[in-house]
Enzyme design. Structure first.
Site, short mmCIF file in Angstrom:
data_model
loop_
_atom_site.label_atom_id
_atom_site.label_comp_id
_atom_site.label_asym_id
_atom_site.label_seq_id
_atom_site.Cartn_x
_atom_site.Cartn_y
_atom_site.Cartn_z
CG HIS A 1 -2.96 2.49 -1.80
ND1 HIS A 1 -2.97 2.47 -0.43
CD2 HIS A 1 -4.07 1.79 -2.18
CE1 HIS A 1 -4.01 1.79 0.01
NE2 HIS A 1 -4.69 1.35 -1.04
N PRO B 1 3.65 -3.88 15.90
CG PRO B 1 4.84 -1.88 16.08
CD PRO B 1 4.10 -2.73 15.10
CD GLN C 1 -2.37 -1.28 2.78
OE1 GLN C 1 -3.36 -0.63 3.12
NE2 GLN C 1 -1.76 -2.10 3.60
CB CYS D 1 -1.17 15.59 -17.61
SG CYS D 1 -1.97 17.09 -18.24
CB VAL E 1 2.75 6.05 -2.48
CG1 VAL E 1 1.32 5.55 -2.58
CG2 VAL E 1 2.87 7.04 -1.31
CB CYS F 1 -0.36 19.29 -22.68
SG CYS F 1 -1.40 19.06 -21.23
CB SER G 1 -3.83 0.32 10.68
OG SER G 1 -4.32 0.91 9.49
P1 OAD Z 1 -1.42 3.00 8.93
O1 OAD Z 1 -0.73 4.24 9.38
O2 OAD Z 1 -2.89 2.97 8.95
O3 OAD Z 1 -0.92 1.80 9.83
C1 OAD Z 1 0.42 1.60 10.10
C2 OAD Z 1 0.55 0.35 10.94
O4 OAD Z 1 1.94 0.09 11.10
C3 OAD Z 1 -0.06 0.47 12.34
O5 OAD Z 1 -0.87 -0.66 12.58
C4 OAD Z 1 1.16 0.47 13.26
O6 OAD Z 1 0.91 -0.19 14.49
C5 OAD Z 1 2.17 -0.28 12.44
N1 OAD Z 1 3.57 0.08 12.71
C6 OAD Z 1 4.09 1.22 13.20
N2 OAD Z 1 5.42 1.15 13.25
C7 OAD Z 1 5.77 -0.08 12.80
C8 OAD Z 1 7.00 -0.77 12.59
N3 OAD Z 1 8.17 -0.18 12.88
N4 OAD Z 1 6.97 -2.02 12.10
C9 OAD Z 1 5.80 -2.61 11.80
N5 OAD Z 1 4.60 -2.01 11.97
C10 OAD Z 1 4.59 -0.77 12.45
O7 OAD Z 1 -0.82 2.66 7.48
P2 OAD Z 1 -1.43 1.70 6.35
O8 OAD Z 1 -2.07 0.51 6.95
O9 OAD Z 1 -0.38 1.52 5.34
O10 OAD Z 1 -3.69 5.41 1.74
O11 OAD Z 1 -2.56 2.64 5.76
C11 OAD Z 1 -3.24 2.24 4.62
C12 OAD Z 1 -3.53 3.42 3.73
O12 OAD Z 1 -4.15 4.47 4.47
C13 OAD Z 1 -2.31 4.07 3.13
O13 OAD Z 1 -1.87 3.44 1.96
C14 OAD Z 1 -2.78 5.46 2.85
C15 OAD Z 1 -3.52 5.71 4.14
O14 OAD Z 1 -4.45 6.72 4.13
C16 OAD Z 1 -3.89 6.47 0.96
O15 OAD Z 1 -3.28 7.52 1.10
C17 OAD Z 1 -4.92 6.24 -0.10
#
Ligand code: OAD
Length: 237
Positions: free
Chosen positions: A119, A212, A101, A127, A103, A149, A188
């Site tokens: 994502h 964690p 997920q 553009c 970027v 453009c 998460s």
């Molecule tokens: P989140 O910020 O929602 O979740 C991050 C997760 O990583 C949490 O569950 C933390 O407990 C865990 N975490 C923190 N530090 C860590 C470490 N050192 N090792 C392992 N885990 C750790 O991020 P995503 O789940 O990626 O989308 O969020 C999903 C999407 O929501 C993203 O792609 C983005 C966001 O809005 C868009 O922007 C469309």
């Protein structure tokens, strides 16, 4: 915990097909903020303003300023031990796919090859007028940036309410169905459809969660390993 790590490592060693799903937590130890955990973007900022097409239409400069700041942060960061462990895992596995997920492009910079980006990428610009998409690593000073453009460029990422890139979730689903081990690290599990890959995986594969903190799926996985990805992923090799 040690015995769970040992059991998970043995399962990884025996696996023929490994799939990994990653989220922002995997880049946390590279110094890149997450979205929802401590210090995460969405704790102090509104995703509606920064990560939706409506927010961009209202104030493209605000959105671009945030993305450009993130681009510079990522450019100054380096992959961590978790990213590198996944590169090594890909080399050893018979079949391997990394669904992310994220970027930031740190998996690719570390050397991962078969990456499915759900994502998009912070390094792609698109553009709004001619639709051309290109990689762009330059420092963008005049925001919002313009295409040749004359049209306005937007970040090549997926915002809330938007479709995932063509075929990305289908490819991810196919890989998950073929896997005997699925590792879910640093997410998460709150954003769909990405998170739906976890219950799907649990139907046919053994699932290792690395985080964690507990998530809504921690009870459904085979091993829920509480720790950071830079610490635990290398221990699975
Ligand atoms: P989140 O910020 O929602 O979740 C991050 C997760 O990583 C949490 O569950 C933390 O407990 C865990 N975490 C923190 N530090 C860590 C470490 N050192 N090792 C392992 N885990 C750790 O991020 P995503 O789940 O990626 O989308 O969020 C999903 C999407 O929501 C993203 O792609 C983005 C966001 O809005 C868009 O922007 C469309």
């Amino acid at each position: 915990m040690q015995s769970s790590v040992d059991a998970a490592r043995e399962a990884v060693r025996q696996a023929r097909s490994i799939v990994v799903l990653t989220g922002a937590g995997v880049s946390a130890e590279s110094g890149i903020p997450t979205f929802r955990s401590n210090g995460g973007y969405w704790q102090t900022q509104r995703f509606q303003d920064l990560a939706t097409p409506e927010g961009f239409a209202r104030d493209p400069k605000l959105v671009w300023t945030w993305y450009e700041e993130r681009r510079r942060g990522v450019a100054a960061a380096n992959p961590n031990a978790g990213h590198y462990a996944l590169v090594e895992l890909e080399k050893r596995a018979g079949r391997f796919a990394l669904i992310t997920q994220n970027v930031d492009g740190l998996h690719e910079r570390a050397g991962s090859k078969n990456v499915i980006r759900l994502h998009g990428s912070i390094w792609v610009v698109r553009c709004l007028t001619c639709g051309v998409e290109q990689m762009n690593y330059e420092e963008l000073n005049d925001l919002p940036p313009s295409c040749e453009c004359g049209g306005m460029l937007r970040p090549g990422v997926v915002w809330f309410g938007e479709q995932l890139p063509d075929g990305a979730i289908e490819r991810a689903v196919d890989e998950v169905k073929l896997a005997d081990i699925v590792i879910v690290a640093g997410t998460s599990a709150r954003v769909y459809p990405a998170a739906s890959l976890i219950p799907l995986a649990a139907q046919s594969a053994r699932v290792i969660e690395i985080n964690p903190e507990a998530t809504d799926y921690s009870e459904d996985v085979t091993w829920s390993l509480r720790g950071t990805s830079a610490n635990i992923l290398p221990r699975l090799l």
